[in-house]
Design a protein around this motif. Structure first.
Motif, mmCIF file in Angstrom:
data_model
loop_
_atom_site.group_PDB
_atom_site.id
_atom_site.type_symbol
_atom_site.label_atom_id
_atom_site.label_comp_id
_atom_site.label_asym_id
_atom_site.label_seq_id
_atom_site.Cartn_x
_atom_site.Cartn_y
_atom_site.Cartn_z
ATOM 1 N N UNK A 185 0.807 -1.187 0.061
ATOM 2 C CA UNK A 185 0.011 -0.002 0.169
ATOM 3 C C UNK A 185 0.859 1.310 -0.176
ATOM 4 N N UNK A 186 2.045 1.132 0.157
ATOM 5 C CA UNK A 186 3.018 2.352 0.394
ATOM 6 C C UNK A 186 3.939 2.347 -0.645
ATOM 7 N N UNK A 187 4.045 3.519 -1.294
ATOM 8 C CA UNK A 187 5.077 3.691 -2.542
ATOM 9 C C UNK A 187 6.350 3.669 -2.013
ATOM 10 N N UNK A 188 7.502 3.239 -2.981
ATOM 11 C CA UNK A 188 8.669 3.312 -2.416
ATOM 12 C C UNK A 188 9.626 4.260 -2.861
ATOM 13 N N UNK A 189 9.366 5.099 -3.669
ATOM 14 C CA UNK A 189 10.136 6.288 -4.149
ATOM 15 C C UNK A 189 9.687 7.497 -3.509
ATOM 16 N N UNK A 190 10.719 8.259 -2.707
ATOM 17 C CA UNK A 190 10.490 9.396 -1.897
ATOM 18 C C UNK A 190 9.459 10.461 -2.676
ATOM 19 N N UNK A 198 -0.159 2.663 5.834
ATOM 20 C CA UNK A 198 -0.263 4.080 5.184
ATOM 21 C C UNK A 198 -0.712 5.150 5.860
ATOM 22 N N UNK A 199 -1.396 4.939 7.096
ATOM 23 C CA UNK A 199 -1.751 6.024 7.875
ATOM 24 C C UNK A 199 -0.339 6.386 8.625
ATOM 25 N N UNK A 200 0.777 5.555 8.843
ATOM 26 C CA UNK A 200 1.855 5.754 9.373
ATOM 27 C C UNK A 200 2.673 6.857 8.284
ATOM 28 N N UNK A 201 2.618 6.525 7.229
ATOM 29 C CA UNK A 201 3.282 7.588 6.253
ATOM 30 C C UNK A 201 2.784 8.831 6.160
ATOM 31 N N UNK A 202 1.300 8.624 6.037
ATOM 32 C CA UNK A 202 0.339 10.219 6.013
ATOM 33 C C UNK A 202 0.707 11.201 7.087
ATOM 34 N N UNK A 215 -1.227 -9.245 3.843
ATOM 35 C CA UNK A 215 -2.471 -10.352 3.571
ATOM 36 C C UNK A 215 -3.848 -9.617 3.084
ATOM 37 N N UNK A 216 -4.063 -8.442 3.530
ATOM 38 C CA UNK A 216 -5.409 -7.836 2.973
ATOM 39 C C UNK A 216 -5.154 -7.475 1.549
ATOM 40 N N UNK A 217 -4.042 -6.901 1.279
ATOM 41 C CA UNK A 217 -4.061 -6.544 -0.039
ATOM 42 C C UNK A 217 -4.125 -7.912 -1.069
ATOM 43 N N UNK A 218 -3.472 -8.951 -0.853
ATOM 44 C CA UNK A 218 -3.607 -9.940 -1.807
ATOM 45 C C UNK A 218 -4.849 -10.884 -1.541
#
Length: 647
Positions: A321-326, A500-504, A558-561
């Protein structure tokens, strides 16, 4: 091949123009190397047996016969390889000379595919030598040719838009096109994909000029994306004549718009990638607009290939769920926050509401909800004092989260309300006859429901709405108190997974002034907890969510797949083993995968009555949108699959 994984090899071998014997030997050496590495589909460049730049030598019977003899040598030397080898050569059929791809397997030829679109511009004047290939047909005599293989002479299908299908793995269906075929508007791959091809291979000899690398990559990304297929592009390189052009050997393997592997320009050798045909077939089933359409001129040939384990080299993202490029991550975070805020702003404007109420615990989810409120109020031009942030200390509240909640409200200009709920919860315990020393689910949920009641009543009192804080991961696991934090009037985090919450929140911290940023970073460092049980003697959090339900990193994986791709438990387990190698052992992964499925099925009743909330990604659990599941569905089949696994 098990679980739908096919290892593909695109090869740029050394080449000598018009030296069919040398070229055949290079093809054989590289085919054996690729097969030993586990490749099941090995693709060589256009006209690789002769070289593409032979010019008028293609009219020489000696070269044409030399190519046929070399093809027989290749068939003999690769007949024991457990892989399909596709090579290019000039081939005479009827009164025409065709630029062909020979699909070789077990010493025979599955089909001969001619190039359909013959370029006639200056640098590629193929029309001087080759005829345009016709479509294959079941009943046309010209769609068959007599050809010599390791068993003698046999009849094989001739024509473009052929399909080749694996009996043991029905999703493994491929078609072949040649170079120019992909550059035209009406490409053969469109018809082959519509007819069921999950893989398209392209034998190419594309000259290299400034800017063509990017153009080629863009075209192939778009093609694999629009056709929901894998695309393997094998390009000619060093050894082709440089009389007027240079060839760079730009090989690419793509899957549904994503680049899996790419060779550097001006290199030789083998490019590998593992494509997932099971995933592609699943994507097509989900896309109601992509329906199989069998064309009259599509000819299919079946082949048998035993299912073997593919040693995966493809990268499995542990945080899908999280993009890898800054830079991409920053852009994505900004878009997500705007989606959430626009959804809330639209709701506020629609009902003419100038206030909104949020329960601010000092944890990640409620912090994100407040951030979204801030953005929404700015969009609406509303006074920040209309944001009512409510902190409701009770038995498990720690000073750290309490102080952070107060600091956040102050920093964002929200109206802070502190309402201590211990007395009201104790009164409720007395009313229902619950012993406060018994720290069971009643003890915990009574606090959550009391908080929701306070928020709802405050919203009524101030003419506002309650903003939900729960996230997608909690909804998937049912980690929410029914009619407690489960309920709100608009759930801004409903499709945001915990990872993703954490990254936001981290993104917001990077965009704010130092004092607020410090508070946000402390929130990020705080263990995830509902804080419904008394803290430790030193005042720190005692109840840590991930100790109870498992690591959110695993559950989001797991949720994604499960939701996005519908994979079976054993396949998800296999992917998780690769993605989390060195982080979680197999026993841990399997333990929490079993827990995920149990909770996911047993807690659907909570998801069946969720409040409104904005969809921001491809995975969401809204009962009105992307996920409709009966609350009484049985988990038996999934458990049976899980029981077959051994950690």
């Amino acid at each position: 091949m098990k679980d739908g994984f096919i290892k593909i090899a695109c090869v740029t071998p050394p080449l000598r123009v018009a030296d069919c014997t040398y070229n055949a030997q290079q093809i054989i050496v590289h085919a054996k190397e690729a097969a030993s590495a586990g490749a099941k589909l090995i693709v060589f460049p256009e006209l690789c047996i002769t070289g593409y730049t032979c010019g008028d030598l293609f009219q020489q019977s000696t070269l044409i016969q030399g190519a046929q003899d070399a093809l027989l040598t290749i068939l003999q030397e690769t007949k024991d390889l457990p892989a399909i080898v596709i090579v290019g050569l000039p081939y005479v059929h009827g009164n025409g000379l065709y630029n062909c791809a020979a699909v070789c397997y077990e010493g025979g030829i599955l089909g001969m595919v001619p190039k359909q679109n013959i370029p006639n511009y200056s640098e590629f004047y193929e029309v001087r030598h080759f005829a345009a290939g016709p479509d294959a047909s079941w009943d046309c005599p010209q769609s068959y040719l007599r050809i010599r293989d390791t068993r003698g002479f046999g009849t094989v299908k001739f024509g473009a838009k052929q399909l080749f299908t694996c009996t043991e793995l029905p999703d493994f269906v491929f078609g072949v096109e040649i170079c120019e075929d992909v550059w035209v508007s009406d490409t053969p791959s469109v018809y082959m994909a519509k007819a069921g091809a999950t893989i398209i291979v392209n034998l190419s000899c594309s000259d290299e000029i400034i800017g063509k690398e990017d153009y080629r990559r863009t075209i192939l990304k778009a093609k694999s994306g629009s056709l929901l297929c894998a695309y393997a592009y094998a390009d000619a390189g060093f050894g082709e004549s440089t009389q007027d052009m240079v060839f760079a050997g730009h090989n690419l393997i793509l899957e549904n718009g994503s680049l899996l592997a790419e060779s550097q320009l001006f290199t030789q050798g083998i490019l590998y990638a593992d494509v997932d045909v099971q995933r592609l077939a699943g994507e097509r089933r989900r896309s109601n607009t992509f329906q199989t359409q069998m064309e009259e001129n599509i000819v299919a040939t079946a082949f048998s290939m035993p299912l073997t384990e593919t040693k995966l080299t493809r990268w499995i993202d542990p945080s899908p769920f999280v993009p890898k490029v800054d830079q991409e991550l920053s852009q994505r975070c900004e878009i997500i926050l705007m989606l959430q805020a626009t959804g809330l702003a639209t709701r506020l404007k629609h009902i003419g509401c100038k206030t909104a109420v949020v329960g601010l615990s000092g944890g990640l989810d409620s912090t994100l909800a407040l951030i979204v409120m801030v953005h929404a109020f700015r969009i609406c031009g509303l006074d920040s004092s209309g944001m009512i942030a409510v902190t409701m200390p009770c038995f498990g509240t720690t000073d750290r989260t309490y102080q952070n909640a107060c600091r956040l409200a102050k920093a964002y200009g929200a109206t802070l309300r502190e309402i201590t709920i211990q007395d009201s919860v104790r009164q409720h315990f007395a009313d229902i006859g619950h012993d406060e020393t018994v720290h069971d689910v009643t003890y915990e949920n009574s606090q959550a429901r009391e908080r929701t009641q306070v928020l709802m009543d405050l919203a009524n009192q101030t003419g506002g709405i309650v903003i939900g804080t729960g996230d997608l991961s909690e909804l998937a696991l049912g980690w929410a108190t029914y009619n407690g934090d489960h309920m709100s009037m608009y759930a801004v985090n409903a499709s945001i997974p915990k990872t993703l919450v954490r990254y936001l929140v981290a993104y917001e911290a990077s965009q704010t002034e130092d004092t607020l940023s410090a508070v946000l970073r402390d929130v990020l460092d705080t263990p995830v907890s509902p804080e419904l049980l008394p803290p430790e003697q030193d005042g720190t959090i005692a109840q840590k969510t991930e100790d109870i339900v498992g690591p959110y990193a695993l559950h989001d994986f797991f949720l994604y797949y499960v939701l996005r791709l519908g994979f079976a438990p054993h396949k998800i387990y296999r992917l998780a083993q690769i993605a989390f190698k060195g982080t979680y052992d197999d026993t841990t992964i399997l333990k929490w995968l079993k827990k995920f499925y149990w909770r996911f099925f047993s807690q659907q009743f909570k998801r069946s009555c969720l409040p409104d909330g904005p969809k921001v990604g491809s995975v969401t659990l809204s009962p009105r949108g992307d996920w409709r599941m009966p609350s009484d569905a049985c988990v038996t089949l999934w458990q049976k699959d899980l029981e077959s696994l051994e950690a």
